[in-house]
Each structure stands twice: as C-alpha cells, then as structure tokens.
Design a protein around this motif. Structure first.
Motif, PDB file in Angstrom:
ATOM      1  N   UNK A 182      -3.069  13.574   4.559  1.00  0.00           N
ATOM      2  CA  UNK A 182      -1.843  14.234   4.133  1.00  0.00           C
ATOM      3  C   UNK A 182      -1.659  15.472   5.004  1.00  0.00           C
ATOM      4  N   UNK A 183      -0.510  15.599   5.608  1.00  0.00           N
ATOM      5  CA  UNK A 183      -0.229  16.738   6.481  1.00  0.00           C
ATOM      6  C   UNK A 183       0.028  18.016   5.689  1.00  0.00           C
ATOM      7  N   UNK A 184       0.292  17.901   4.388  1.00  0.00           N
ATOM      8  CA  UNK A 184       0.565  19.089   3.565  1.00  0.00           C
ATOM      9  C   UNK A 184      -0.700  19.682   2.967  1.00  0.00           C
ATOM     10  N   UNK A 185      -1.499  18.833   2.281  1.00  0.00           N
ATOM     11  CA  UNK A 185      -2.665  19.389   1.568  1.00  0.00           C
ATOM     12  C   UNK A 185      -4.003  18.935   2.141  1.00  0.00           C
TER      13      UNK A 185
ATOM     14  N   UNK B 189       0.461  15.951  -3.693  1.00  0.00           N
ATOM     15  CA  UNK B 189       1.687  16.681  -3.363  1.00  0.00           C
ATOM     16  C   UNK B 189       2.885  15.778  -3.076  1.00  0.00           C
ATOM     17  N   UNK B 190       2.678  14.455  -2.979  1.00  0.00           N
ATOM     18  CA  UNK B 190       3.784  13.527  -2.771  1.00  0.00           C
ATOM     19  C   UNK B 190       4.210  13.334  -1.329  1.00  0.00           C
ATOM     20  N   UNK B 191       3.582  14.035  -0.388  1.00  0.00           N
ATOM     21  CA  UNK B 191       3.937  13.885   1.031  1.00  0.00           C
ATOM     22  C   UNK B 191       3.327  12.582   1.574  1.00  0.00           C
TER      23      UNK B 191
ATOM     24  N   UNK C  40       0.841  -1.193   0.000  1.00  0.00           N
ATOM     25  CA  UNK C  40       0.000   0.000   0.000  1.00  0.00           C
ATOM     26  C   UNK C  40       0.880   1.247   0.000  1.00  0.00           C
ATOM     27  N   UNK C  41       0.629   2.128  -0.961  1.00  0.00           N
ATOM     28  CA  UNK C  41       1.378   3.385  -1.072  1.00  0.00           C
ATOM     29  C   UNK C  41       0.581   4.488  -0.377  1.00  0.00           C
ATOM     30  N   UNK C  42       1.116   5.025   0.703  1.00  0.00           N
ATOM     31  CA  UNK C  42       0.416   6.062   1.460  1.00  0.00           C
ATOM     32  C   UNK C  42       0.851   7.472   1.082  1.00  0.00           C
TER      33      UNK C  42
END
Length: 175
Positions: free
Chosen positions: A151-154, A112-114, A105-107
């Motif tokens: 996501x902590x960024x977006x 944004x890739x974060x 699993x890709x989290x």
C-alpha cells in the motif's frame, strides 16, 4: 511454435510433432503426437501432418511404484486432431479459471482503502527447527518465493505464493 501448453514442431500449420504439457487428462504428465507414414526404420517415419497416414500418441504417466511409464498408441489422423481439440478446450477452461481468480483478488488495503502496488518477488527463508532447540536448522533451509503488493499510503503488505496465478494481478500496478 508454442500454443499454451502445446508446442508444434516445426510449425503449427503442418507439424511433424506436437509436444503437450498442459491440458492433459488426469494422471498424464506429458504427451507427444507424432505424425507418421509407412516406410523407414522401424517401419514408419515422422512426416508433416499433410503427408501422414496415421499418428502415434506417446503419453507419460506416473506408475504405482513412483516411476514414469511411457505408453504409445497408434491413432487415426482424425483421432489425433480430436485429442488436440480436447487439449485446447482444457487449456481454454484453465485460462478462463485463472482469469476469473485473478480478477476476483481485491488488492485494496483493508486499513486505508488505497490500492496496493506490485513491488516484485521476494524470497522468504524457511527452515525447520533443530532437535531440542528453537534455532533454525541451516541444513533444512528453503527459499519460498512470494509476490508482494504494498500500500502506497500506509505501507501494509499482501503476499501471494509463486506458481498459482500470473503476476502482477489486475489493479496491482508496478511501483
């Protein structure tokens, strides 16, 4: 003592009973191996494996009418040990498959890739609509548990249904 899908009573080194709920053959819901010796009522008594003369395997399956059916079979001690080894092999294969799925699993956030962080379990209320209306029926509501990663960024979110994989997933640190 519990060992994956098996519970040894009173202990794993010399049990009287082994309750099995995972790693069973297709169609078997649960099983129990009881180590027995002749004597007592009704002809045999439960003893620790070290004092056993034979074992009894009881399996629970779903019958064609939708009810539970319990079948009991007498086994030699070596047959009981082989049954437990087969269960252990199935449990190990299941655990390896779960590990493989968890690691696949890709989290990462696709925007944004974060990396996304695990924020816990959220309950979503679902319901069928009423007849001749788009309003949800209050009598038909269910709560569906979802594991959430943010996501902590977006702020984008990813949800995973409860009961399929153990959470948090690798890479999904807690926020």
């Amino acid at each position: 003592m519990k060992d994956g899908g098996m519970e040894f009573r009173p202990d794993a080194d010399d049990p009287k009973r082994v309750h099995i709920k995972g790693g069973l053959p297709e169609g078997v819901a649960q099983a129990e191996i009881t180590f027995r010796a002749r004597g007592g009522w009704p002809g045999s008594r439960a003893v620790r494996r070290s004092g056993a003369e034979f074992a009894r395997l009881s399996t629970t399956t779903l019958n064609s009418q939708g009810g539970w059916e319990i079948t009991s079979t007498q086994l030699a001690l070596e047959e009981a040990a082989e049954y437990i080894r087969q269960v252990r092999r199935r449990l190990e294969a299941r655990d390896a498959e779960i590990r493989r799925r968890r690691e696949a699993v890709d989290l990462r956030c696709p925007s944004c890739g974060a990396d996304r962080a695990y924020i816990g379990t959220l309950g979503f209320i679902t319901a069928n609509t009423r007849i001749l209306s788009d309003e949800p029926s209050r009598l038909d509501q269910h709560v569906v548990q979802q594991h959430a990663y943010r996501c902590e960024s977006c702020g984008s979110m990813a949800y995973f249904a409860d009961g399929y994989l153990p959470h948090p997933l690798p890479g999904g640190h807690r926020s």
